[in-house]
Design an enzyme around this catalytic site. Structure first.
Site, PDB file in Angstrom:
ATOM      1  N   ARG A  38    -153.236 -25.230  19.577  1.00  0.00           N
ATOM      2  CA  ARG A  38    -151.831 -24.837  19.390  1.00  0.00           C
ATOM      3  C   ARG A  38    -150.863 -25.794  20.089  1.00  0.00           C
ATOM      4  O   ARG A  38    -149.766 -26.055  19.581  1.00  0.00           O
ATOM      5  CB  ARG A  38    -151.623 -23.404  19.894  1.00  0.00           C
ATOM      6  CG  ARG A  38    -150.232 -22.818  19.597  1.00  0.00           C
ATOM      7  CD  ARG A  38    -150.190 -21.349  19.964  1.00  0.00           C
ATOM      8  NE  ARG A  38    -148.920 -20.716  19.592  1.00  0.00           N
ATOM      9  CZ  ARG A  38    -147.988 -20.342  20.458  1.00  0.00           C
ATOM     10  NH1 ARG A  38    -148.189 -20.526  21.756  1.00  0.00           N
ATOM     11  NH2 ARG A  38    -146.872 -19.774  20.047  1.00  0.00           N
ATOM     12  N   ILE A  65    -142.364 -21.570  16.906  1.00  0.00           N
ATOM     13  CA  ILE A  65    -143.774 -21.351  16.583  1.00  0.00           C
ATOM     14  C   ILE A  65    -144.068 -19.906  16.981  1.00  0.00           C
ATOM     15  O   ILE A  65    -143.777 -19.493  18.104  1.00  0.00           O
ATOM     16  CB  ILE A  65    -144.688 -22.358  17.318  1.00  0.00           C
ATOM     17  CG1 ILE A  65    -146.169 -22.129  16.958  1.00  0.00           C
ATOM     18  CG2 ILE A  65    -144.487 -22.336  18.815  1.00  0.00           C
ATOM     19  CD1 ILE A  65    -147.095 -23.218  17.499  1.00  0.00           C
ATOM     20  N   SER A  66    -144.567 -19.118  16.058  1.00  0.00           N
ATOM     21  CA  SER A  66    -144.763 -17.688  16.307  1.00  0.00           C
ATOM     22  C   SER A  66    -145.761 -17.461  17.431  1.00  0.00           C
ATOM     23  O   SER A  66    -146.646 -18.277  17.695  1.00  0.00           O
ATOM     24  CB  SER A  66    -145.269 -16.991  15.044  1.00  0.00           C
ATOM     25  OG  SER A  66    -144.305 -17.041  14.019  1.00  0.00           O
ATOM     26  N   GLN A  67    -145.613 -16.319  18.090  1.00  0.00           N
ATOM     27  CA  GLN A  67    -146.560 -15.989  19.151  1.00  0.00           C
ATOM     28  C   GLN A  67    -147.954 -15.827  18.549  1.00  0.00           C
ATOM     29  O   GLN A  67    -148.111 -15.382  17.409  1.00  0.00           O
ATOM     30  CB  GLN A  67    -146.134 -14.730  19.885  1.00  0.00           C
ATOM     31  CG  GLN A  67    -146.231 -13.452  19.079  1.00  0.00           C
ATOM     32  CD  GLN A  67    -145.765 -12.248  19.857  1.00  0.00           C
ATOM     33  OE1 GLN A  67    -144.639 -11.786  19.678  1.00  0.00           O
ATOM     34  NE2 GLN A  67    -146.599 -11.729  20.732  1.00  0.00           N
TER      35      GLN A  67
END
Length: 222
Positions: A38, A65-67
């Site tokens: 990530r 950026i999504s969790q």
């Protein structure tokens, strides 16, 4: 601060354990999360140490950026099978597309911010996800007709309604295969609900509702 490969791998293992404890049960999804670096999807190296915390982080152009939990949960709800054709609306950092590719999907991803996609494409290529992940600049609310129909569609932005064009680009039911499905956050800003819309017939759809979420706005048109 930059992470070494060893440090990043340790952080990913911890993240996977945390996601499992929070209720993510699909081991294929957890394994995919455990393989995707990530931190490599973040242009700001100063955020690399936070990459495996369960938080959304900025990536530029007003996007995030999504969790990891949200990525894992949406991926689990989409129930991807190897070889499926998946449309992603909102490439963003490319992280969600990479997780889908790790599950064996062929990903067609659309991003409206050209400047953001210019950063994301080299990352996907460097990590070996090109050409499994195909990207395009455009308005994702209209889908990608040239590659339709799709087995699954995932939308990583929230809007007030489900674009009809996306529902229309789901494939018709096929004997022996899972029904095509669309996963999308629907609702007002800062208060959306995940909808999973399954195509059960040529003009028939079932709509299931799941978690409350908060996504950047799904923008239609210029």
């Amino acid at each position: 601060m930059l992470l070494t490969d060893r440090q990043a791998a340790a952080f990913r293992r911890r993240l996977v354990d945390d996601l499992r404890e929070r209720g993510i049960a699909d081991e294929r999804v957890l394994a995919a999360i455990g393989r995707v670096p990530r931190h490599r999807f973040m242009p700001d190296t100063g955020l690399h140490r936070q990459a495996y915390d369960d938080v959304a982080l900025p990536i530029g152009e007003g996007q995030t950026i999504s969790q990891p939990y949200t990525v894992a949960r949406m991926t689990e709800l989409l129930d991807i099978r190897e070889g499926e054709r998946v449309l992603e609306v909102g490439t963003g950092s490319g992280y969600q597309a990479a997780v889908l590719a790790e599950l064996g999907a062929r990903v067609f991803s659309i991003e409206r911010h050209a400047a953001l996609l210019q950063k994301t494409r080299p990352i996907l290529k460097a990590l070996g996800y090109d050409p499994v992940v195909r990207t395009q600049v455009g308005d994702g609310t209209y889908g990608w007709p040239g590659y339709a129909p799709f087995d699954a569609i995932i939308v990583t932005a929230g809007g007030p309604e489900v674009p009809a064009e996306l529902r229309d680009q789901l494939r018709d039911p096929v004997d022996g295969q899972p029904d095509a499905r669309l996963l999308i956050p629907v609702g007002p800003p800062k208060r959306q609900v995940l909808h999973r819309i399954t195509k059960t017939g040529p003009d028939a759809f079932a709509d299931e509702r799941f978690d409350g979420v908060v996504f950047v706005p799904l923008v239609r048109g210029a």
